[in-house]
Design an enzyme around this catalytic site. Sequence first.
Site, short mmCIF file in Angstrom:
data_model
loop_
_atom_site.label_atom_id
_atom_site.label_comp_id
_atom_site.label_asym_id
_atom_site.label_seq_id
_atom_site.Cartn_x
_atom_site.Cartn_y
_atom_site.Cartn_z
N CYS A 33 -56.55 60.52 26.52
CA CYS A 33 -56.56 62.06 26.08
C CYS A 33 -56.28 62.93 27.10
O CYS A 33 -56.44 64.18 26.95
CB CYS A 33 -57.94 62.27 25.32
SG CYS A 33 -59.28 62.04 26.50
N ASP A 35 -57.60 63.07 30.25
CA ASP A 35 -58.87 63.61 31.03
C ASP A 35 -58.56 62.92 32.58
O ASP A 35 -58.00 62.11 32.97
CB ASP A 35 -60.15 63.35 30.55
CG ASP A 35 -60.21 63.92 29.10
OD1 ASP A 35 -60.30 65.19 29.19
OD2 ASP A 35 -60.06 63.26 28.35
N CYS A 58 -64.31 65.13 28.33
CA CYS A 58 -65.54 65.60 27.46
C CYS A 58 -66.99 65.26 27.81
O CYS A 58 -67.20 64.82 28.93
CB CYS A 58 -65.15 64.81 26.21
SG CYS A 58 -65.46 62.94 26.18
N CYS A 102 -63.79 56.81 27.06
CA CYS A 102 -64.34 57.82 28.20
C CYS A 102 -64.73 56.95 29.27
O CYS A 102 -64.96 57.17 30.42
CB CYS A 102 -65.10 58.70 27.70
SG CYS A 102 -64.41 59.52 26.18
S1 FES Z 1 -62.48 62.03 24.78
FE1 FES Z 1 -61.45 62.83 26.29
S2 FES Z 1 -62.51 62.41 27.97
FE2 FES Z 1 -63.68 61.61 26.44
#
Ligand code: FES
Lengths: 126, 385
Positions: A33, A35, A58, A102
């Site tokens: 995603c 991050d 997130c 994550c």
């Molecule tokens: S869903 Fe993107 S860091 Fe957790």
Amino acid sequence: MYSDKVMDHFTNPRNVGEIPDADGVGEVGNARCGDIMKLWIKVENNVITDIKFKTFGCGAAIATSSMITELAIGKTVEEAEQITNSQVAEALEGLPPVKMHCSNLAAEALEAAIEDYRKRTANTAS
Amino acid sequence: MNRIYMDHAATTPVRPEVLEAMLPYFNTEFGNPSSVYSWGRSARKALDSARDLVAELLGASASEIVFTAGGSEGANMAVKGVAWADQGRGKHIITSAIEHHAVLDTVLWLEKQGFEVTVLPVDEFGSVSPAQVREALRPDTILVSIMHANNEVGTIQPISEIGAIVREHGAKFHTDAVQTAGVLELDVQALNVDLLSISAHKFYGPKGVGALYVRKGVRLHPLVHGGAQEKGRRAGTENTAGIVGMAKALELAQAERVDENARLTKMRDRLIQGLQKIPHTRVNGSLEQRLPNNVNVCFEFIEGESMLLNLDLRGIAASSGSACTSGSLDPSHVLLAMGLSHEIAHGSLRLTLGRDNTEADVDVVLQEVPGIVERLRAMSPLYQG
Ligand code: FES
């Protein structure tokens, strides 16, 4: 959707920040995603004495970052290396399935920091 | 804690007047509208008046209204229905990159079935250009589907202009008006549309019910077979209570929309101006062609879900286009289509205002957001202060 433990670590994350004179720094990005997590460690006599993180991600990413710092501090480098993402998730009383990736981020960041630490010590030893 | 709901583009509460209008059709007037006895006749009567009312509010005639189970069904019915009915004339479909997934995914599914698809890009404000629609039209184009206003960034599209171009060509034109029903004037004649879909729960009606306007003469292959309801266009016993509720909700919304829009626009602009004061913030969407209730901004260096969780802890309900908030872990296709990077889309926040919001709510949001952004930035490896 998150456990109380996740929300606790999300609202009061432990060990946020940077260590300017760190012995190892790891930065990893999440392919799923997008991050990013960065982790700093301080090592004395092969033991992680201080650890700090910064995370762009997130709620689960922030909570797992915070949790892994708690799990790693006080451990030897070898012990810390053994921490897996499922251990982090377990310590947080579980993560929703869609958020399991994550927790990889946190485990990988710690691994990267330890690797960096090893490289640095190898360099100074030689 | 005082809770503040600012996610009206997601759904809205049922208005008390609407609920009251619906109630008899759950029990005392529970009959099947297709039955001949008195219970059935009374349900039929309610259904007929609801159809008349919805038709009148859309500038259509009653026979052109098909009741559906909501916006996604309406979009599927329009897109697949026309594609299947007209495939003998051609197999080319045009849509835009910022459509709701109900249209976009349906069109892409048809592509797998052998249809040819052109997905039009949008500009940085999320607008579809009529000139690009004209260029994309081919002799074998059978359907164009462009939304009336975007659900994420609130950009209102030049539907009537696009409709005139498509009509001249001869293809059918569908607009997804889920975000504009009860907000903008919806006159199917002025909009030059052949099909228009709406969903009740976006304008203070119940969930699970909607309507599709189908211009007289437009052929539609049904999605659901098994009965002669809705003139064979949709089988299944009608959701009488829901349909009555939708008609009532649309009537109220259309009657009040001018005053309500003025009130919402004031709050919207105050929110946008206030949030813009936060450094490294960008406003998404058009400032001129914008839904009166939509605020969409990106805060750089932070992620949307963690923002939503923080807002929720303070009783504020909002949404985000961040990859982390979507089940698929993909960032908003709308923000990406507008040229935003994955990373910037990550920090998007959408606030959509509604009937219950007050200026005091705006004050609270403007008080809370800067602190949350600052706190998350302090935690972000990307932020250099
Ligand atoms: S869903 Fe993107 S860091 Fe957790």
